[in-house]
Write a protein that holds these residues in place. Structure first.
Motif, PDB file in Angstrom:
ATOM      1  N   VAL A 157      38.882  -0.201 -13.172  1.00  0.00           N
ATOM      2  CA  VAL A 157      39.041   0.276 -14.551  1.00  0.00           C
ATOM      3  C   VAL A 157      40.429   0.883 -14.745  1.00  0.00           C
ATOM      4  O   VAL A 157      41.060   0.700 -15.796  1.00  0.00           O
ATOM      5  N   LEU A 158      40.940   1.588 -13.740  1.00  0.00           N
ATOM      6  CA  LEU A 158      42.303   2.108 -13.828  1.00  0.00           C
ATOM      7  C   LEU A 158      43.318   0.970 -13.947  1.00  0.00           C
ATOM      8  O   LEU A 158      44.322   1.093 -14.657  1.00  0.00           O
ATOM      9  N   ALA A 159      43.058  -0.149 -13.268  1.00  0.00           N
ATOM     10  CA  ALA A 159      43.942  -1.309 -13.410  1.00  0.00           C
ATOM     11  C   ALA A 159      43.906  -1.843 -14.837  1.00  0.00           C
ATOM     12  O   ALA A 159      44.949  -2.219 -15.401  1.00  0.00           O
ATOM     13  N   LEU A 160      42.714  -1.889 -15.432  1.00  0.00           N
ATOM     14  CA  LEU A 160      42.607  -2.318 -16.825  1.00  0.00           C
ATOM     15  C   LEU A 160      43.357  -1.360 -17.748  1.00  0.00           C
ATOM     16  O   LEU A 160      44.042  -1.781 -18.696  1.00  0.00           O
ATOM     17  N   PRO A 203      26.041  17.862 -20.766  1.00  0.00           N
ATOM     18  CA  PRO A 203      26.045  16.399 -20.853  1.00  0.00           C
ATOM     19  C   PRO A 203      27.458  15.816 -20.838  1.00  0.00           C
ATOM     20  O   PRO A 203      27.675  14.701 -20.355  1.00  0.00           O
ATOM     21  N   ALA A 204      28.428  16.569 -21.368  1.00  0.00           N
ATOM     22  CA  ALA A 204      29.807  16.071 -21.413  1.00  0.00           C
ATOM     23  C   ALA A 204      30.496  16.159 -20.058  1.00  0.00           C
ATOM     24  O   ALA A 204      31.384  15.361 -19.751  1.00  0.00           O
ATOM     25  N   TYR A 205      30.126  17.144 -19.242  1.00  0.00           N
ATOM     26  CA  TYR A 205      30.678  17.269 -17.894  1.00  0.00           C
ATOM     27  C   TYR A 205      29.675  18.000 -17.014  1.00  0.00           C
ATOM     28  O   TYR A 205      29.203  19.083 -17.375  1.00  0.00           O
ATOM     29  N   ASN A 206      29.386  17.420 -15.857  1.00  0.00           N
ATOM     30  CA  ASN A 206      28.517  18.101 -14.900  1.00  0.00           C
ATOM     31  C   ASN A 206      28.839  17.647 -13.486  1.00  0.00           C
ATOM     32  O   ASN A 206      29.630  16.722 -13.270  1.00  0.00           O
ATOM     33  N   GLY A 207      28.217  18.320 -12.524  1.00  0.00           N
ATOM     34  CA  GLY A 207      28.549  18.105 -11.128  1.00  0.00           C
ATOM     35  C   GLY A 207      28.038  16.818 -10.524  1.00  0.00           C
ATOM     36  O   GLY A 207      28.477  16.437  -9.436  1.00  0.00           O
ATOM     37  N   PHE A 208      27.087  16.144 -11.169  1.00  0.00           N
ATOM     38  CA  PHE A 208      26.589  14.869 -10.651  1.00  0.00           C
ATOM     39  C   PHE A 208      27.460  13.693 -11.090  1.00  0.00           C
ATOM     40  O   PHE A 208      27.713  12.777 -10.306  1.00  0.00           O
ATOM     41  N   PHE A 209      27.894  13.710 -12.348  1.00  0.00           N
ATOM     42  CA  PHE A 209      28.567  12.538 -12.924  1.00  0.00           C
ATOM     43  C   PHE A 209      29.983  12.831 -13.425  1.00  0.00           C
ATOM     44  O   PHE A 209      30.644  11.927 -13.915  1.00  0.00           O
ATOM     45  N   GLY A 210      30.445  14.074 -13.292  1.00  0.00           N
ATOM     46  CA  GLY A 210      31.744  14.403 -13.845  1.00  0.00           C
ATOM     47  C   GLY A 210      31.754  14.173 -15.342  1.00  0.00           C
ATOM     48  O   GLY A 210      30.845  14.597 -16.056  1.00  0.00           O
ATOM     49  N   ASP A 211      32.752  13.467 -15.830  1.00  0.00           N
ATOM     50  CA  ASP A 211      32.824  13.143 -17.255  1.00  0.00           C
ATOM     51  C   ASP A 211      31.966  11.940 -17.626  1.00  0.00           C
ATOM     52  O   ASP A 211      31.953  11.545 -18.789  1.00  0.00           O
ATOM     53  N   GLY A 212      31.278  11.344 -16.658  1.00  0.00           N
ATOM     54  CA  GLY A 212      30.354  10.267 -16.955  1.00  0.00           C
ATOM     55  C   GLY A 212      30.702   8.956 -16.283  1.00  0.00           C
ATOM     56  O   GLY A 212      31.575   8.889 -15.404  1.00  0.00           O
ATOM     57  N   LEU A 213      29.989   7.917 -16.683  1.00  0.00           N
ATOM     58  CA  LEU A 213      30.211   6.570 -16.153  1.00  0.00           C
ATOM     59  C   LEU A 213      31.476   5.975 -16.742  1.00  0.00           C
ATOM     60  O   LEU A 213      31.684   6.003 -17.963  1.00  0.00           O
ATOM     61  N   VAL A 214      32.317   5.423 -15.876  1.00  0.00           N
ATOM     62  CA  VAL A 214      33.538   4.804 -16.391  1.00  0.00           C
ATOM     63  C   VAL A 214      33.192   3.612 -17.285  1.00  0.00           C
ATOM     64  O   VAL A 214      32.146   2.981 -17.134  1.00  0.00           O
ATOM     65  N   ASP A 215      34.090   3.324 -18.231  1.00  0.00           N
ATOM     66  CA  ASP A 215      33.821   2.324 -19.266  1.00  0.00           C
ATOM     67  C   ASP A 215      34.949   1.294 -19.286  1.00  0.00           C
ATOM     68  O   ASP A 215      36.047   1.580 -19.782  1.00  0.00           O
ATOM     69  N   ALA A 216      34.694   0.116 -18.739  1.00  0.00           N
ATOM     70  CA  ALA A 216      35.719  -0.932 -18.688  1.00  0.00           C
ATOM     71  C   ALA A 216      36.025  -1.495 -20.060  1.00  0.00           C
ATOM     72  O   ALA A 216      37.157  -1.901 -20.346  1.00  0.00           O
ATOM     73  N   LEU A 217      35.037  -1.526 -20.938  1.00  0.00           N
ATOM     74  CA  LEU A 217      35.252  -2.066 -22.280  1.00  0.00           C
ATOM     75  C   LEU A 217      36.233  -1.205 -23.058  1.00  0.00           C
ATOM     76  O   LEU A 217      37.174  -1.698 -23.684  1.00  0.00           O
TER      77      LEU A 217
END
Length: 509
Positions: free
Chosen positions: A450-453, A489-503
């Motif tokens: 995703v960083l490459a995108l 929900p916006a930031y937490n210790g399990f997922f950070g800022d959430g699932l990365v979004d390639a779209l």
């Protein structure tokens, strides 16, 4: 979140990581000579720090047996003149200069003297040498006792390399060769399957166990000309034999997730038009010592790499502690290399680890050092998983098919940046095949893709700006009913800022 001296404004819904403790309380290990004290700079792009231990006291020195060949990093100021003086100090102390990186003021040295660390400091007379540290607790293998095994690309579906066992990565479950996009649930979860790929011209450096350049899904996107091996004591080796796999298919699996070609064969990577550089940092015994990582990051900085993926922790310490001068000096050398790569436009993702461990509340480590005899030691926030917890590196947690935290994934409020799929991920393996693996090692390459995108969509963006975009675009994942997960929900210790979004990374909605 990029931890820089002057961070960009946090996007909505992001949260900065908690600061490191001013003093580290972790325990035992070999001890180096440290010339100064005080915490390292917080900024990944800040001036190079001395690399000395933080805290008011240093651990007692553990003697190194005389006559045993050991490896050290010697840190000086980052300029050619100071590095030459440090090299001279190494030689005057009876050591051998193996590799020098004047760009970052790091010298890799070998010595059989039990007094080498103290002698280097003495002959430097307080000049040039800032810190000295052993990079391992085991003796360095010489060419005669470290001959690589005969290369075989045949891998059992039930076995793992020593590296994979230490990293906590699951065994490969091989699947039949066939067009397999329909089985890539992970790409659907991060919307890579519907994202337009404009990643041509972007290069991802895969710091790992090597990439199989004969695999039909990888060969079209492999930049052999700029590939390198770093496992010969941290000396760059561009021969093909130095950067292809020998004992592990881990790097090949990681590479497929990042950029398997869209060619009608097997699977498709997150950024299938990007190039990949194989930067081999895993030796034939499965170790990634600090000098290997330093070599890899400096190489990436100087050979056209835009993104690096780091699905490993640096051996032999699961956590590198700042009050142990050996560990502090080696950690500083790796930090400098990462910072140098960032200043040269490289953005890096790293696996958070597979011990189901709260990285925000460290207490004990029972697994280190892993190259000799592990001991139980007390640790705290001054002890870091590197490179994942170094400034400027995106720390990646793992999710399963239900978008829950993978059971094995490390976590930590203020430590995890983002999450990505890492359970039973289908990707490329040796002998032209495809297989399933699990681990945060499998999550991190999704983020690198995703960083490459993002780099392709924002070619002029700095690494810190790319990370800010990555985090801002991530899809929020709230905490489950689990007391270990803290945050919002916006930031937490399990997922950070959430699932990365390639779209979103490609401008889609």
């Amino acid at each position: 979140m990029v931890r820089s001296a002057t961070p960009p404004p946090s996007p909505a819904g992001t949260r900065s990581r908690r600061p490191l403790a001013a003093a580290a309380l972790c325990g035992i290990g070999l001890v180096a000579a440290a010339l100064t004290a005080g915490p390292a700079t917080a900024g990944s792009a800040a001036a190079e720090s001395t690399g000395a231990a933080s805290g008011s006291s240093l651990a007692a020195a553990t003697p190194v047996p005389d006559g045993v060949l050991m490896s050290y990093v010697v840190n000086s100021k980052a300029n050619p003149g100071q590095t030459r003086l440090a090299e001279r100090a190494v030689r005057d102390a009876g050591g051998t200069v193996v590799q020098s990186w004047p760009q970052i003021g790091v010298v890799v040295a070998h010595s059989t003297s039990a007094d080498f660390r103290e002698d280097v400091v003495d002959v430097a007379k307080g000049h040039a040498v800032q810190s000295v540290g052993a990079t391992r607790t085991a003796a360095v293998k010489t060419p005669t006792d470290a001959a690589p095994p005969a290369r075989s690309l045949t891998r059992s579906t039930e076995t793992r390399s020593a590296f994979e066992i230490r990293q906590g990565v699951s065994a490969t479950e091989v699947v039949e060769a066939d067009p397999l996009e329909g089985q890539q649930w992970d790409m659907t979860q991060i919307k890579a399957d519907v994202a337009s790929d404009g990643s041509r011209g972007v290069t991802v450096g895969v710091l790992d166990s090597g990439i199989d350049d004969t695999h039909p899904d990888l060969a079209p996107n492999l930049d052999a000309k700029n590939s390198v091996g770093c496992t010969a004591y941290g000396v760059p080796d561009t021969r093909r034999a130095a950067w292809i796999p020998t004992t592990s298919d881990h790097g090949t699996h990681v590479a497929g997730t990042i950029a398997a070609a869209k060619n009608g064969v097997g699977i498709v990577g997150v950024a299938p038009n990007s190039l990949m550089t194989s930067i081999k940092v895993v030796d034939d015994d499965g170790f990634i010592y600090p000098e290997y990582a330093v070599c890899g990051f400096v190489w990436a900085a100087e050979h056209g790499v835009d993104v690096t993926n780091n699905s490993y922790y640096v051996d032999p310490w699961m956590f590198w502690c700042s009050n142990d001068p050996d560990q502090a000096a080696a950690k500083e050398a790796v930090r400098r290399a990462v910072s140098y790569s960032e200043r040269n436009g490289v953005v890096s993702a790293a696996a958070a680890g597979n011990s189901n461990y709260d990285l925000a509340n460290k207490t004990t480590d029972t697994t280190s050092p892993n190259d000799t005899t592990p001991v139980t030691r007390q640790i705290d926030e001054g002890c870091e998983d590197i490179p994942a917890e170094l400034p400027g590196v995106v720390t990646v947690a793992s999710t399963d098919q239900a978008q829950a935290k993978s059971t094995f994934s490390n976590y930590g409020d203020g430590v995890i940046d983002v999450a990505a799929p890492g359970t039973r991920i289908l990707s490329t393996v040796l002998n032209g095949g495809w297989g399933l693996k699990s681990g945060t090692s499998m999550a991190s390459p999704h983020v690198a893709g995703v960083l490459a995108l993002l780099k392709a969509s924002h070619p002029d963006a700095s690494p810190s700006e790319l990370v800010a975009l990555l985090r801002a675009q991530a899809d929020d994942r709230p905490c489950p009913t689990d007391v270990r997960c803290t945050g919002t929900p916006a930031y937490n210790g399990f997922f950070g800022d959430g699932l990365v979004d390639a779209l979103d990374a490609t401008g889609g909605r």
